[in-house]
Design a protein around this motif. Structure first.
Motif, mmCIF file in Angstrom:
data_model
loop_
_atom_site.group_PDB
_atom_site.id
_atom_site.type_symbol
_atom_site.label_atom_id
_atom_site.label_comp_id
_atom_site.label_asym_id
_atom_site.label_seq_id
_atom_site.Cartn_x
_atom_site.Cartn_y
_atom_site.Cartn_z
ATOM 1 N N LYS A 22 1.272 16.097 1.762
ATOM 2 C CA LYS A 22 1.825 15.223 2.810
ATOM 3 C C LYS A 22 0.766 14.324 3.430
ATOM 4 C CE LYS A 22 1.554 18.157 6.946
ATOM 5 N NZ LYS A 22 2.320 18.740 8.062
ATOM 6 N N TRP A 23 -0.490 14.773 3.450
ATOM 7 C CA TRP A 23 -1.548 13.939 4.042
ATOM 8 C C TRP A 23 -1.842 12.735 3.166
ATOM 9 C CZ3 TRP A 23 -2.076 14.867 8.879
ATOM 10 C CH2 TRP A 23 -1.859 16.160 9.363
ATOM 11 N N ALA A 24 -1.844 12.947 1.863
ATOM 12 C CA ALA A 24 -2.043 11.815 0.945
ATOM 13 C C ALA A 24 -0.886 10.835 1.062
ATOM 14 C CB ALA A 24 -2.167 12.327 -0.493
ATOM 15 N N ALA A 25 0.330 11.379 1.167
ATOM 16 C CA ALA A 25 1.511 10.515 1.277
ATOM 17 C C ALA A 25 1.525 9.745 2.592
ATOM 18 C CB ALA A 25 2.784 11.360 1.157
ATOM 19 N N SER A 28 6.384 6.248 -4.701
ATOM 20 C CA SER A 28 6.860 6.548 -6.057
ATOM 21 C C SER A 28 6.479 7.966 -6.475
ATOM 22 C CB SER A 28 6.279 5.537 -7.051
ATOM 23 O OG SER A 28 6.629 4.226 -6.679
ATOM 24 N N LEU A 29 5.264 8.382 -6.122
ATOM 25 C CA LEU A 29 4.804 9.720 -6.509
ATOM 26 C C LEU A 29 5.583 10.823 -5.805
ATOM 27 C CD1 LEU A 29 0.928 9.192 -6.687
ATOM 28 C CD2 LEU A 29 2.554 9.373 -8.585
ATOM 29 N N THR A 30 6.247 10.480 -4.720
ATOM 30 C CA THR A 30 7.100 11.463 -4.039
ATOM 31 C C THR A 30 8.161 12.014 -4.987
ATOM 32 O OG1 THR A 30 6.764 10.405 -1.900
ATOM 33 C CG2 THR A 30 8.730 11.771 -2.125
ATOM 34 N N LEU A 31 8.693 11.154 -5.842
ATOM 35 C CA LEU A 31 9.710 11.587 -6.808
ATOM 36 C C LEU A 31 9.131 11.933 -8.172
ATOM 37 C CD1 LEU A 31 12.532 9.009 -6.012
ATOM 38 C CD2 LEU A 31 12.690 11.484 -5.735
ATOM 39 N N LEU A 32 7.938 11.422 -8.468
ATOM 40 C CA LEU A 32 7.417 11.536 -9.832
ATOM 41 C C LEU A 32 6.333 12.599 -10.014
ATOM 42 C CD1 LEU A 32 7.143 7.712 -10.667
ATOM 43 C CD2 LEU A 32 8.967 9.291 -11.332
ATOM 44 N N VAL A 61 -7.459 5.068 -4.863
ATOM 45 C CA VAL A 61 -8.676 5.726 -4.364
ATOM 46 C C VAL A 61 -8.323 6.782 -3.320
ATOM 47 C CG1 VAL A 61 -10.855 5.367 -3.137
ATOM 48 C CG2 VAL A 61 -10.045 3.650 -4.784
ATOM 49 N N PHE A 62 -7.446 6.420 -2.377
ATOM 50 C CA PHE A 62 -7.165 7.312 -1.246
ATOM 51 C C PHE A 62 -6.371 8.556 -1.647
ATOM 52 C CE2 PHE A 62 -7.472 3.160 1.184
ATOM 53 C CZ PHE A 62 -8.738 3.440 1.679
ATOM 54 N N ILE A 63 -5.401 8.407 -2.545
ATOM 55 C CA ILE A 63 -4.544 9.562 -2.894
ATOM 56 C C ILE A 63 -5.350 10.689 -3.545
ATOM 57 C CG2 ILE A 63 -2.634 10.331 -4.380
ATOM 58 C CD1 ILE A 63 -1.260 7.648 -3.764
ATOM 59 N N PRO A 64 -6.196 10.407 -4.565
ATOM 60 C CA PRO A 64 -7.002 11.504 -5.144
ATOM 61 C C PRO A 64 -7.940 12.150 -4.123
ATOM 62 C CG PRO A 64 -7.006 9.605 -6.599
ATOM 63 C CD PRO A 64 -6.366 9.160 -5.330
ATOM 64 N N SER A 83 0.825 -1.217 0.000
ATOM 65 C CA SER A 83 0.000 0.000 0.000
ATOM 66 C C SER A 83 0.856 1.263 0.000
ATOM 67 C CB SER A 83 -0.932 0.005 1.216
ATOM 68 O OG SER A 83 -0.197 -0.058 2.414
ATOM 69 N N ALA A 84 2.149 1.141 0.296
ATOM 70 C CA ALA A 84 3.029 2.323 0.303
ATOM 71 C C ALA A 84 3.755 2.533 -1.020
ATOM 72 C CB ALA A 84 4.050 2.199 1.433
#
Length: 681
Positions: A453-456, A443-447, A506-509, A437-438
């Protein structure tokens, strides 16, 4: 096996003897590198190898780190259960992550050139809360991988030699801890090379024995005929025609999905792979990971296609350890398919080869995990939260302490898992449920600059909760009870793995919309600084700038600008290469065979085996021969220097420091004879 084919003494000799041999070898190598190449064991050198490792060693290190005991044992077990589809599903489902990781490796080097761990990057962007969240997921990954290595390796050692499993769990890490202590990540690169070459050689021995020289088998045609007979005796439910010779396998396809999902977590969240990307020189990261991924593919594919199918072909032969019975399911899950096939094919020689193979696989991957965990505790915990001004000496002490501590803790934990009845196969399927789940938010941290930060921070936690619910509820609904046996079956593991990987979609958006888009500029990542190693360099009487990766001008603006241009070009190549290779390995190659329910003919099967053997020779060139070619000048320089030292003709021409002395002396008009005397003193 009723009685072990090898003695306990042989087992202790391999586990302890080879471990200490590697440790002594690394002590000597570390001394030589310090004396002749200025490679003093600073905190930077211990964790990053000066960020100067070249393509060949990066590729061999990737192959070695990704060649777990499970690579050889689990893949052979899958071949035994599902036939020819199993090895391919295992290999392709675990190669794409390495290829895709090449893109992330380039982005890491572009955006955080001085980072020691990926978690430093997380903290630089999101702060402490998110940093701790990913530290937990990263440590979960390292713990699961190391536990799987030790449980699988100890089961094989016990099966082949009779050594108590608990003793094997504690003794297998001893040599690894010693050589990692002395050599740091550079030791893992050098020993990874040796491990990889030995593994490739042993697999070739097995392949040529099975398909060319064996009196019992000896040709692809003979193996094919025996597999047809095995399909008739016990057809495989869910396989086309019940055959072992088809890619159309329902259970194999389920394993394929579990394999893909679980391995995303163990690559993208394992600090060991980021360590290797950080240690690579900027131009070597992309080709190193691509060559490493393609070279690795042949290992599980050919090893399992050889030993898993040989096990099926031989189980009706008197030489087979469980003859006249089939292997118990518990033995298959414990990873004993390959050892049984090796003993049936080669007797004690096969058992010795298997023990050597598994020792190499366990120790090579374990060294990467030790460095990964010590880096996390040193830079992400100790330096970040307890001693921000720590000197290089204190960082080295912390790194050494954590290498030893993690080795002891994991030996004890793996022993506990053994007594609890948790096998390597169970852990392999469970990995994705716990950590995947991480993967996406990491990956989106770099991309992607828009992730807040809450989504991450929250999406991995919510995803883990959902995956655990999906896994356990599916187990309860399907089997009526939750036990190690029921929770380890394919359907519950499939549910948990898929939910873990995909729930962040689902959670990130949602979290991004609730808390707003970020507009990150990556500057705080670029501000990450290297460790201060002046105290260690001064103690060794060497100018810090002469140590690889610390030379003057290495971080100058012109040099950095050129480096960034190279990395931008590499990033574009990486995206195209990884997408194309992923499509080939996951879609274009396997699914026409799956969709048509094609059952292999004898000629097709022979061609399939031939391609696997050729591919393994390609791997040998990439990770066995190419690193020697790349390092030929450094090896020649070191060898010549050692010879001059031994003969006492003159002092060692140390690169960097010696070159400066020589230039200054010659500029003063001194002749070579006087120069030699001066250097010797």
């Amino acid at each position: 096996m009723s009685s072990p084919p090898l003695s306990q003494g042989f087992g202790y000799g391999i586990v302890l003897g080879l471990g200490f041999a590697f440790a002594l070898g690394m002590i000597g190598t570390t001394w030589a590198l310090k004396r002749y190449q200025n490679e003093v064991q600073t905190s930077e050198m211990f964790s990053t190898a000066g960020r100067t490792v070249r393509t060949g060693l990066v590729a061999s290190a990737v192959v070695s780190s990704w060649t777990w005991a499970a690579t050889l044992l689990q893949s052979s077990g899958i071949a035994y259960q599902y036939g020819v589809s199993g090895p391919f599903w295992y290999a392709s489902g675990a190669t794409v992550q390495i290829l895709l990781f090449a893109t992330l490796a380039i982005e890491l080097k572009r955006k955080a050139p001085n980072a020691h761990t990926f978690l430093e990057v997380i903290r630089a962007r999101y702060g402490g809360g998110t940093h701790i969240t990913y530290m937990v997921f990263g440590l979960f990954t390292n713990i699961l991988v190391t536990a799987m290595l030790l449980t699988g390796g100890s089961a094989v050692v016990n099966s082949l030699t009779g050594m108590p499993t608990a003793a094997a769990c504690f003794l297998l890490p001893v040599g690894v801890v010693l050589y990692t202590l002395f050599g740091g990540i550079k030791a893992t690169f050098l020993t990874d090379y040796i491990h990889t070459v030995v593994i490739l050689v042993v697999i070739l021995i097995f392949a040529f024995t099975t398909y060319a020289t064996s009196d019992i088998l000896g040709s692809p045609g003979k193996v094919y005929d025996l597999l047809v007979e095995a399909s008739a005796r016990h057809p495989v439910a869910g396989n086309a025609g019940g055959s072992y010779l088809t890619m159309r396998s329902k259970e194999g396809a389920i394993f394929f999905i579990i394999n893909i999902v679980g391995n995303f977590g163990t690559v993208f969240l394992d600090n060991g792979y980021y360590n290797k990307a950080i240690a690579a020189s900027p131009v070597s990261a992309l080709p190193g990971y691509v060559l490493g991924g393609l070279s690795w593919f042949a290992i599980p594919w050919l090893a399992a296609t050889t030993m898993g199918l040989a096990c099926l072909a031989l189980e009706n032969h008197p030489s087979f350890p469980t003859f006249p019975l089939r292997m118990p399911d518990a033995d298959v899950k414990a990873g004993l398919v390959l050892p049984n096939a090796a003993v049936a094919l080669l007797g004690q020689g096969g058992a010795a080869c298997t023990l050597l193979l598994i020792f190499m696989a366990v120790t090579s991957a374990s060294s990467a995990e030790l460095i990964a965990v010590s880096s996390i505790f040193t830079y992400d915990l100790y330096q970040t939260y307890f001693n921000p001004t720590a000197t290089g000496k204190k960082l080295i002490i912390m790194s050494h302490t954590m290498v030893v501590a993690f080795g002891v803790i994991m030996a004890a934990f793996s022993t506990g898992l053994y007594y609890a009845g948790v096998s390597m196969g169970y852990l392999y399927l469970l990995m994705g449920v716990i950590v995947s789940s991480a993967v996406l938010p990491a990956s989106l941290t770099l991309l992607w600059k828009g992730q807040n930060k809450w989504a991450a921070m929250l999406s991995p936690i919510l995803g883990l909760a959902c995956s655990l619910v999906a896994w356990l509820v599916t187990t309860k609904k399907k089997y009526g009870e939750i036990t190690v046996a029921t929770s380890g079956s394919n359907d519950p593991m499939l549910a948990g793995n898929v939910v873990a990987l995909l729930s962040p979609l689902v959670f990130i958006p949602i979290l991004t919309l609730i808390f707003g888009f970020d507009n990150y500029d990556y500057e705080s990542m670029r501000a990450i600084r290297k460790g201060d190693d002046h105290d260690i360099a001064a103690e060794a009487h060497i100018d810090l700038e002469l140590i690889p990766g610390e030379r003057a001008g290495s971080n100058g603006s012109e040099s950095e600008e050129m480096e960034q241009k190279k990395l931008e070009k590499a990033a574009k190549i990486a995206r195209i290469t990884t997408v194309v290779m992923t499509l080939i390995l996951l879609v274009l190659w396997p699914f026409p065979l799956y969709g048509t329910s094609y059952i292999f003919s004898k000629k097709f099967f022979t061609g399939w085996i031939t391609v696997g053997i050729i591919w393994l020779f390609f791997s040998m060139l990439c990770v066995g021969v190419y690193p020697l070619w790349e390092g030929r000048h450094a090896m020649a320089h070191t060898t010549k220097s050692i010879w001059l030292d031994i003969t006492g003709r003159r002092g060692p021409p140390i690169q960097g420091r010696m070159a400066n002395v020589r230039d200054e002396k010659l500029a003063e008009g001194l002749d070579e004879k006087e120069l030699s005397k001066g250097v010797t003193t």
